[in-house]
Design an enzyme around this catalytic site. Sequence first.
Site, mmCIF file in Angstrom:
data_model
loop_
_atom_site.group_PDB
_atom_site.id
_atom_site.type_symbol
_atom_site.label_atom_id
_atom_site.label_comp_id
_atom_site.label_asym_id
_atom_site.label_seq_id
_atom_site.Cartn_x
_atom_site.Cartn_y
_atom_site.Cartn_z
ATOM 1 N N ASN A 184 0.819 -1.210 0.000
ATOM 2 C CA ASN A 184 0.000 0.000 0.000
ATOM 3 C C ASN A 184 0.855 1.264 0.000
ATOM 4 O OD1 ASN A 184 -2.442 -1.374 -0.043
ATOM 5 N ND2 ASN A 184 -2.625 -1.440 2.189
ATOM 6 N N GLU B 183 -8.149 -0.264 5.984
ATOM 7 C CA GLU B 183 -7.642 0.906 5.273
ATOM 8 C C GLU B 183 -6.393 0.564 4.454
ATOM 9 O OE1 GLU B 183 -9.410 3.433 5.121
ATOM 10 O OE2 GLU B 183 -10.723 3.233 6.856
ATOM 11 N N CYS B 184 -6.280 1.211 3.302
ATOM 12 C CA CYS B 184 -5.130 0.980 2.428
ATOM 13 C C CYS B 184 -3.991 1.932 2.728
ATOM 14 C CB CYS B 184 -5.543 1.132 0.967
ATOM 15 S SG CYS B 184 -6.036 2.813 0.525
ATOM 16 N N GLY B 185 -4.215 2.864 3.651
ATOM 17 C CA GLY B 185 -3.177 3.819 4.002
ATOM 18 C C GLY B 185 -3.437 5.218 3.493
ATOM 19 N N LEU B 186 -4.275 5.350 2.463
ATOM 20 C CA LEU B 186 -4.558 6.673 1.906
ATOM 21 C C LEU B 186 -5.210 7.590 2.922
ATOM 22 C CD1 LEU B 186 -5.918 6.046 -1.706
ATOM 23 C CD2 LEU B 186 -3.644 6.781 -1.000
#
Length: 244
Positions: A132, A238-241
């Site tokens: 990610n 969450e993907c980190g964005l």
Amino acid sequence: MAEFNLEALNALPKAEQAAALAVVNGQLEQLSAQERVSWALENLPGDYVLSSSFGIQAAVSLHLVTQQRPDIPVILTDTGYLFPETYQFIDALTEQLKLNLQVYRATESAAWQEARYGKLWEQGVEGIERYNLLNKVEPMNRALSELKAKTWFAGLRREQSGSRGDLPVLAIQRGVFKFLPIIDWDNRTVYQYLKENGLSYHPLWDQGYLSVGDTHTTRKWEPGMSEEETRFFGLKRECGLHEG
């Protein structure tokens, strides 16, 4: 209301930032999504950007914001592993809504990453987080920098996951204002908005997908599963964005 001073707020510790934004967030909670977008465009500094993963309900925020700011840059972080239906959906919405689409990708291609690191998404939470970072976080940071963003619109909703349950309409993330106009919408409100405005869900919605990301970390919903369990093997939501 005067334009918010982003530099002054960025200089504050996070706790003080939150306190400074708490009053206005209380007011924003009382507004409709359309009114929130109007407020943001009047009171928050440009340049403005809108991020989208072109997921199941992406048409809502894309339509909502571009109705008031047609030329806003729409940031897509393309991992190279999206579903074919997602790429088709991107093309369809870009044409329908005349989007100013800005696509950002990792500095290493998907094939090169696999050659160097293997299939990171099969390497547990640490591997997923590295994947990610390479494919979503770094390209997004680059987009925000190159587009000189000061206000970032996104279509997150509290109902989507526990990790989003306490998110405010307005916050500061990565040094810019983060604005979530549909944060309090439920699935029924989303459906009604799509129907009223001649918009469609992602094509995979009809095949049982509640959330759509990369092909290798997205699962079709099955009875007993939460929406969160359909992504990243249930290890992460969450993907980190939208973290940090």
